[in-house]
Design a protein around this motif. Sequence first.
Motif, PDB file in Angstrom:
ATOM      1  N   MET A  73       0.839  -1.209   0.000  1.00 35.95           N
ATOM      2  CA  MET A  73       0.000   0.000   0.000  1.00 35.95           C
ATOM      3  C   MET A  73       0.871   1.254   0.000  1.00 35.95           C
ATOM      4  N   GLY A  74       1.949   1.210   0.785  1.00 29.01           N
ATOM      5  CA  GLY A  74       2.860   2.353   0.848  1.00 29.01           C
ATOM      6  C   GLY A  74       3.513   2.628  -0.500  1.00 29.01           C
ATOM      7  N   LEU A  75       3.921   1.557  -1.156  1.00 33.58           N
ATOM      8  CA  LEU A  75       4.580   1.708  -2.456  1.00 33.58           C
ATOM      9  C   LEU A  75       3.603   2.269  -3.498  1.00 33.58           C
ATOM     10  N   LEU A  76       2.381   1.725  -3.518  1.00 31.43           N
ATOM     11  CA  LEU A  76       1.376   2.211  -4.487  1.00 31.43           C
ATOM     12  C   LEU A  76       1.058   3.687  -4.219  1.00 31.43           C
ATOM     13  N   GLN A  77       0.960   4.020  -2.926  1.00 34.53           N
ATOM     14  CA  GLN A  77       0.655   5.400  -2.542  1.00 34.53           C
ATOM     15  C   GLN A  77       1.771   6.349  -3.003  1.00 34.53           C
ATOM     16  N   THR A  78       3.020   5.934  -2.847  1.00 29.66           N
ATOM     17  CA  THR A  78       4.146   6.776  -3.289  1.00 29.66           C
ATOM     18  C   THR A  78       4.128   6.934  -4.804  1.00 29.66           C
ATOM     19  N   MET A  79       3.867   5.850  -5.523  1.00 30.30           N
ATOM     20  CA  MET A  79       3.778   5.942  -6.992  1.00 30.30           C
ATOM     21  C   MET A  79       2.706   6.964  -7.384  1.00 30.30           C
ATOM     22  N   HIS A  80       1.595   6.933  -6.655  1.00 31.54           N
ATOM     23  CA  HIS A  80       0.474   7.854  -6.893  1.00 31.54           C
ATOM     24  C   HIS A  80       0.900   9.301  -6.597  1.00 31.54           C
ATOM     25  N   LYS A  97      -7.212  -7.783  -3.829  1.00 29.38           N
ATOM     26  CA  LYS A  97      -7.979  -6.669  -4.435  1.00 29.38           C
ATOM     27  C   LYS A  97      -8.948  -6.071  -3.415  1.00 29.38           C
ATOM     28  N   GLU A  98      -9.568  -6.959  -2.637  1.00 26.78           N
ATOM     29  CA  GLU A  98     -10.513  -6.519  -1.607  1.00 26.78           C
ATOM     30  C   GLU A  98      -9.812  -5.612  -0.583  1.00 26.78           C
ATOM     31  N   ILE A  99      -8.602  -6.019  -0.190  1.00 28.10           N
ATOM     32  CA  ILE A  99      -7.834  -5.252   0.812  1.00 28.10           C
ATOM     33  C   ILE A  99      -7.463  -3.879   0.256  1.00 28.10           C
ATOM     34  N   ILE A 100      -6.981  -3.859  -0.984  1.00 29.15           N
ATOM     35  CA  ILE A 100      -6.559  -2.590  -1.595  1.00 29.15           C
ATOM     36  C   ILE A 100      -7.767  -1.675  -1.805  1.00 29.15           C
ATOM     37  N   ASP A 101      -8.856  -2.248  -2.301  1.00 26.84           N
ATOM     38  CA  ASP A 101     -10.069  -1.436  -2.537  1.00 26.84           C
ATOM     39  C   ASP A 101     -10.563  -0.810  -1.235  1.00 26.84           C
ATOM     40  N   HIS A 106     -11.488   3.976   2.189  1.00 25.93           N
ATOM     41  CA  HIS A 106     -11.534   4.714   3.451  1.00 25.93           C
ATOM     42  C   HIS A 106     -10.519   5.844   3.535  1.00 25.93           C
ATOM     43  N   SER A 107      -9.520   5.826   2.642  1.00 30.54           N
ATOM     44  CA  SER A 107      -8.617   6.995   2.620  1.00 30.54           C
ATOM     45  C   SER A 107      -9.027   7.941   1.483  1.00 30.54           C
ATOM     46  N   GLN A 108     -10.125   7.579   0.821  1.00 19.71           N
ATOM     47  CA  GLN A 108     -10.637   8.360  -0.317  1.00 19.71           C
ATOM     48  C   GLN A 108      -9.530   8.652  -1.329  1.00 19.71           C
ATOM     49  N   THR A 109      -8.802   7.584  -1.658  1.00 19.39           N
ATOM     50  CA  THR A 109      -7.711   7.709  -2.631  1.00 19.39           C
ATOM     51  C   THR A 109      -8.143   7.091  -3.956  1.00 19.39           C
TER      52      THR A 109
END
Length: 305
Positions: A73-80, A97-101, A106-109
Motif C-alpha cells: 500500500m505504501g509503495l502504491l501510494q508513493t507511486m500515486h 484486491k478486496e484489501i486494496i479497494d 476509506h482513505s478516499q484515494t
Amino acid sequence: MELFEVTVLGSGSATPSLIRNPSAQLLNASGHFFLIDCGEGTQIQLRRNSIKLQRIECILITHLHGDHYFGLMGLLQTMHLLGRQAKVTLICPAELKEIIDLQNKHSQTGLSFPLEYVFTDPKKAQLVYEDKHLEIHSFPLSHRINCTGFLFKEKIGLRRIIKEKLQQHKISVAEINNLRLGLDVVDENGKNILNSELTEPPPAPRSFAYCSDTIYDERIVEYIKGVNLVYHESTFLASEIDRAKKTFHTTAAQAATIAKMSGIGQLLIGHFSARYGNTEDFLEEAKPVFENTLLAEEGKTYKII
Ligand SMILES: [Zn+2]
Ligand SMILES: [Zn+2]
C-alpha cells in the motif's frame, strides 16, 4: 546479452529487524522491472539501492502473510503521489484486491494510474504473464494459507547475424529479417544462401524461480526442473526441523534437497528467521547437499546464468 538478474531487497521472515527486511526481490529482465513480494519497508529498500520505483511495471505477491505484502500500500501510494500514469500489473491472490479497494475507499484515494489485476490460482500452475521476452508461470506451494511460487522463463530470441559474413553478400532488409527468423535467403544476385552461413543461434534462454513460503514439498520439483537460479525459502536450521514442519516452513538442508532433486543451476536461500543473527550456518547446512548454494544478501544482485 540482455540483462537477467535479481536483486534481494529483503531476506528475513516475519518481522522487520535492524539487520533484515521482510521478503522482496527485484527481477530485471531485459530492462523491465518485476517486483516479487513487497514486505514492509520495500520502498525504502528500493531507494537505498537506487532502483527507480516508477520503473516497476509488474508486482507479484505470493501470499497474504504480512511479511510478503505489508509494503505494497505504501509503495502504491508513493507511486500515486509522484504522479505515476503508467499501468501497474499486480499478479496476486484474488483477496488482495478486496484489501486494496477497502484501504483506498476509506482513505478516499483514487490512484493516478491504472492497476491491472491477474489473480493466481493456488491449486494449479498457470501462465500469468507474457511479453516479447518473457513468460511468467505461477505454481502452488504448500503453506498455512494459499501461496504460489513464480517461474520466470525467457523466450528463445532471434538468431544473431554474423556481421562480417553478411558484408560479403548483398541482401535486402526483408531478407535480413528472414535470416533472424532462421530462414534461408536469396541474395540480390539470385543466389541461395543457407541461414547457417550468416547467423549463429540465439543465446540460451534463462530462467528464475521464486519459491516463497512453503513446507518441504517434493511436488515443487516438477515446476522448477533445470531452472538456472531458484530462490527457495530457508527459514530454519536443522535443529528446528519440527518447528519448520509445524509452521509450514523449510530448513536449509531441505531447500538444498529440493534443489538437488530438481537439477537446477544455483540455489539462493533466504527468509531467515529473526532468531538467527549469523546466516553462515545456513550455508554450512545446505552446501553438503547442494554445493551451488548462495545466501540471499540484501542489496546484492545475482546474475542469472
Ligand atoms: Zn513469510
Ligand atoms: Zn507465510
